[in-house]
Design an enzyme around this catalytic site. Sequence first.
Site, PDB file in Angstrom:
ATOM      1  N   THR A   1       0.850  -1.190   0.000  1.00  0.00           N
ATOM      2  CA  THR A   1       0.000   0.000   0.000  1.00  0.00           C
ATOM      3  C   THR A   1       0.885   1.238   0.000  1.00  0.00           C
ATOM      4  O   THR A   1       1.575   1.519   0.986  1.00  0.00           O
ATOM      5  CB  THR A   1      -0.916   0.040   1.250  1.00  0.00           C
ATOM      6  OG1 THR A   1      -1.672  -1.164   1.298  1.00  0.00           O
ATOM      7  CG2 THR A   1      -1.842   1.234   1.195  1.00  0.00           C
TER       8      THR A   1
ATOM      9  N   LYS B   1      -7.134   2.000  -2.932  1.00  0.00           N
ATOM     10  CA  LYS B   1      -6.748   1.383  -1.652  1.00  0.00           C
ATOM     11  C   LYS B   1      -6.727   2.436  -0.531  1.00  0.00           C
ATOM     12  O   LYS B   1      -7.175   2.181   0.590  1.00  0.00           O
ATOM     13  CB  LYS B   1      -5.370   0.716  -1.802  1.00  0.00           C
ATOM     14  CG  LYS B   1      -4.775   0.168  -0.525  1.00  0.00           C
ATOM     15  CD  LYS B   1      -5.615  -0.923   0.092  1.00  0.00           C
ATOM     16  CE  LYS B   1      -5.030  -1.358   1.441  1.00  0.00           C
ATOM     17  NZ  LYS B   1      -5.976  -2.162   2.218  1.00  0.00           N
TER      18      LYS B   1
ATOM     19  N   LYS C   1      -0.094   5.356   8.456  1.00  0.00           N
ATOM     20  CA  LYS C   1       0.540   5.669   7.156  1.00  0.00           C
ATOM     21  C   LYS C   1      -0.530   5.844   6.076  1.00  0.00           C
ATOM     22  O   LYS C   1      -0.502   6.786   5.273  1.00  0.00           O
ATOM     23  CB  LYS C   1       1.519   4.538   6.812  1.00  0.00           C
ATOM     24  CG  LYS C   1       2.171   4.563   5.453  1.00  0.00           C
ATOM     25  CD  LYS C   1       1.604   3.561   4.461  1.00  0.00           C
ATOM     26  CE  LYS C   1       1.650   2.126   4.900  1.00  0.00           C
ATOM     27  NZ  LYS C   1       1.039   1.188   3.923  1.00  0.00           N
TER      28      LYS C   1
HETATM   29  N1  LIG Z   1      -1.398  -6.371   7.672  1.00  0.00           N
HETATM   30  C1  LIG Z   1      -2.513  -6.083   7.000  1.00  0.00           C
HETATM   31  O1  LIG Z   1      -3.636  -6.375   7.480  1.00  0.00           O
HETATM   32  C2  LIG Z   1      -2.466  -5.430   5.669  1.00  0.00           C
HETATM   33  C3  LIG Z   1      -1.374  -4.735   5.228  1.00  0.00           C
HETATM   34  N2  LIG Z   1      -1.393  -4.126   4.011  1.00  0.00           N
HETATM   35  C4  LIG Z   1      -0.247  -3.383   3.504  1.00  0.00           C
HETATM   36  O2  LIG Z   1       0.690  -4.362   3.099  1.00  0.00           O
HETATM   37  C5  LIG Z   1       2.029  -3.895   3.316  1.00  0.00           C
HETATM   38  C6  LIG Z   1       2.754  -4.884   4.209  1.00  0.00           C
HETATM   39  O3  LIG Z   1       2.028  -4.996   5.409  1.00  0.00           O
HETATM   40  P1  LIG Z   1       2.411  -6.069   6.528  1.00  0.00           P
HETATM   41  O4  LIG Z   1       2.847  -7.326   5.918  1.00  0.00           O
HETATM   42  O5  LIG Z   1       1.275  -6.059   7.484  1.00  0.00           O
HETATM   43  O6  LIG Z   1       3.635  -5.323   7.190  1.00  0.00           O
HETATM   44  P2  LIG Z   1       4.873  -5.883   8.015  1.00  0.00           P
HETATM   45  O7  LIG Z   1       5.318  -4.723   8.830  1.00  0.00           O
HETATM   46  O8  LIG Z   1       4.543  -7.160   8.699  1.00  0.00           O
HETATM   47  O9  LIG Z   1       5.944  -6.213   6.879  1.00  0.00           O
HETATM   48  C7  LIG Z   1       6.591  -5.191   6.215  1.00  0.00           C
HETATM   49  C8  LIG Z   1       7.588  -5.769   5.248  1.00  0.00           C
HETATM   50  O10 LIG Z   1       8.344  -4.689   4.673  1.00  0.00           O
HETATM   51  C9  LIG Z   1       9.719  -4.933   4.900  1.00  0.00           C
HETATM   52  N3  LIG Z   1      10.444  -3.688   5.046  1.00  0.00           N
HETATM   53  C10 LIG Z   1      10.138  -2.644   5.853  1.00  0.00           C
HETATM   54  N4  LIG Z   1      11.025  -1.639   5.686  1.00  0.00           N
HETATM   55  C11 LIG Z   1      11.901  -2.060   4.764  1.00  0.00           C
HETATM   56  C12 LIG Z   1      13.046  -1.475   4.152  1.00  0.00           C
HETATM   57  N5  LIG Z   1      13.457  -0.243   4.478  1.00  0.00           N
HETATM   58  N6  LIG Z   1      13.717  -2.200   3.228  1.00  0.00           N
HETATM   59  C13 LIG Z   1      13.293  -3.439   2.899  1.00  0.00           C
HETATM   60  N7  LIG Z   1      12.226  -4.053   3.434  1.00  0.00           N
HETATM   61  C14 LIG Z   1      11.538  -3.371   4.347  1.00  0.00           C
HETATM   62  C15 LIG Z   1       9.780  -5.772   6.148  1.00  0.00           C
HETATM   63  O11 LIG Z   1      11.021  -6.421   6.242  1.00  0.00           O
HETATM   64  P3  LIG Z   1      11.600  -6.871   7.691  1.00  0.00           P
HETATM   65  O12 LIG Z   1      10.944  -8.176   7.984  1.00  0.00           O
HETATM   66  O13 LIG Z   1      13.060  -6.964   7.480  1.00  0.00           O
HETATM   67  O14 LIG Z   1      11.215  -5.800   8.671  1.00  0.00           O
HETATM   68  C16 LIG Z   1       8.615  -6.711   5.891  1.00  0.00           C
HETATM   69  O15 LIG Z   1       8.956  -7.706   4.969  1.00  0.00           O
HETATM   70  C17 LIG Z   1       1.869  -2.493   3.920  1.00  0.00           C
HETATM   71  O16 LIG Z   1       1.965  -1.565   2.870  1.00  0.00           O
HETATM   72  C18 LIG Z   1       0.478  -2.519   4.505  1.00  0.00           C
HETATM   73  O17 LIG Z   1      -0.071  -1.238   4.590  1.00  0.00           O
HETATM   74  C19 LIG Z   1      -2.472  -4.224   3.167  1.00  0.00           C
HETATM   75  C20 LIG Z   1      -3.564  -4.919   3.540  1.00  0.00           C
HETATM   76  C21 LIG Z   1      -3.659  -5.558   4.833  1.00  0.00           C
HETATM   77  O1  LIG Z   2      -5.072  -2.566   4.763  1.00  0.00           O
HETATM   78  C1  LIG Z   2      -5.645  -3.238   5.579  1.00  0.00           C
HETATM   79  C2  LIG Z   2      -6.783  -4.061   5.298  1.00  0.00           C
HETATM   80  O2  LIG Z   2      -7.309  -4.711   6.223  1.00  0.00           O
HETATM   81  O3  LIG Z   2      -7.201  -4.096   4.127  1.00  0.00           O
END
Ligand SMILES: NC(=O)C1=CN([C@@H]2O[C@H](COP(=O)(O)OP(=O)(O)OC[C@H]3O[C@@H](n4cnc5c(N)ncnc54)[C@H](OP(=O)(O)O)[C@@H]3O)[C@@H](O)[C@H]2O)C=CC1
Ligand SMILES: O=CC(=O)O
EC number: 1.1.1.79
Length: 343
Positions: free
Chosen positions: A146, A221, A289
Site C-alpha cells: 500500500t 486502496k 501511514k
Molecule cells: N497487515 C494487514 O492487514 C495489511 C497490510 N497491508 C499493507 O501491506 C504492506 C505490508 O504490510 P504487513 O505485511 O502487514 O507489514 P509488516 O510490517 O509485517 O511487513 C513489512 C515488510 O516490509 C519490509 N520492510 C520494511 N522496511 C523495509 C526497508 N526499508 N527495506 C526493505 N524491506 C523493508 C519488512 O522487512 P523486515 O521483515 O526486514 O522488517 C517486511 O517484509 C503495507 O503496505 C500494509 O499497509 C495491506 C492490507 C492488509
Molecule cells: O489494509 C488493511 C486491510 O485490512 O485491508
Amino acid sequence: MALCSIFCPRIPVRFRPKPISPLLSKPLFPLSYRVYSSLQPTPSTKDELGSVSIGFLGMGIMGSPMAQNLLKAGCDVTVWNRTKSKCDPLVGLGAKYKSSPEEVTATCDLTFAMLADPESAIDVACGKNGAVSGISSGKGYVDVSTVDAASSILISKQIKDTGALFLEAPVSGSKKPAEDGQLIFLTAGDKLLYEKAAPFLDIMGKSRFYLGDVGNGAAMKLVVNMIMGSMMASFAEGILLSQKVGLDPNVLVEVVSQGAINAPMYSLKGPSMIKSVYPTAFPLKHQQKDMRLALGLAESVSQSTPIAAAANELYKVAKSYGLSDEDFSAVIEALKAARSQQS
Ligand SMILES: NC(=O)C1=CN([C@@H]2O[C@H](COP(=O)(O)OP(=O)(O)OC[C@H]3O[C@@H](n4cnc5c(N)ncnc54)[C@H](OP(=O)(O)O)[C@@H]3O)[C@@H](O)[C@H]2O)C=CC1
Ligand SMILES: O=CC(=O)O
C-alpha cells in the site's frame, strides 16, 4: 529458464509436485474469471502455473502467507526479505532463497513485492541491488504494497524503462484473508501483465479489480483504508462511551452486528478491544501511514476530509504511546488516555 516464459509458457513444463493447500477453500482454476477479466488468462493449467518462476519480496504479516499460498498451490517460488530469518519457514516449505531483490528479479519471470510503505517499496524496487537492476524485458513486477500514487508511478517508470511490465495491485483484506487466499486485489497498470498475473492473483485472493492507469489502484486502496481507519476510531469512541454510561460494551458489539452498520471488523475486533488486547493483524503504524497518504491524496484535489483528519490525529497519538506495532484497533488506547487526562 527462458525469460519470456510468462508470455509464452512451454508445454510440457517444469513442475515440482506439491500438496495442494487445505487452506485453499476454492478451486484453483475457476471456470469464469472475475471482474474485468474476460480473456482467458495464461498460464491456465496447473502445469503451466508451475512453469512460471515467481519471486516474492517482503515476508511480513501479509507477504509470508501470500507466498505460502503460491507455494502450496504448486508454484515455483523464490523469496527475499530484508530480515533473512523470516524466509526460513518458506524455504522449509520448498521456496528458493535469493539474497537481494536484484537476484530475485534476475532469476524469476514474475515478481511480487509486499513492502511496508512508500519508502521501502521504492528502495526495494529502485535502490542498490534492487528489483530494477535484475529485471528485463519479458518479465513482470507486481507491487502489492500500500503506497501513494506518486510512489507507484515512480516505481512503474523505472521498471518499464527496462522493458519489463508493471502492475500495482494493493490488497484489501488482512492477515486472515491473506492466509485463506481471500484478498481483494485493486490493480492498475499494464493490462497484459494483469492478464498474465491473474491465475496467481486468484490463488492469493477472492476477487480482483482492474482500474486502468497506474495510481488508480493505489488511490482506491487509500480511499478504502481512509474509511476503515475512521470507522475504527468511531467504533472505539462508541465502546468507551457505552462503558462510561454504564452499558455493557459486549452488548453494543452484538447490537451493531445485527444492524445496518454491521461490518465484520466490529465483531472481529470488538471483543478483544473490550479486553484491551490487540493481537496484530494490521499494524497501527500502517493504518496511520494510510491515513496520512489518503489525506495527501485529498489535499491534492482540494477535497475536504475532516473526519479522516481527526481520526489520523488519534492514530498519531496512539503511535506516540508506543502502539505502532499493535493492531490498529489499539487506537482505542489513545482515547482512554484522553479520558483519564480529563477526569
Ligand atoms: N497487515 C494487514 O492487514 C495489511 C497490510 N497491508 C499493507 O501491506 C504492506 C505490508 O504490510 P504487513 O505485511 O502487514 O507489514 P509488516 O510490517 O509485517 O511487513 C513489512 C515488510 O516490509 C519490509 N520492510 C520494511 N522496511 C523495509 C526497508 N526499508 N527495506 C526493505 N524491506 C523493508 C519488512 O522487512 P523486515 O521483515 O526486514 O522488517 C517486511 O517484509 C503495507 O503496505 C500494509 O499497509 C495491506 C492490507 C492488509
Ligand atoms: O489494509 C488493511 C486491510 O485490512 O485491508
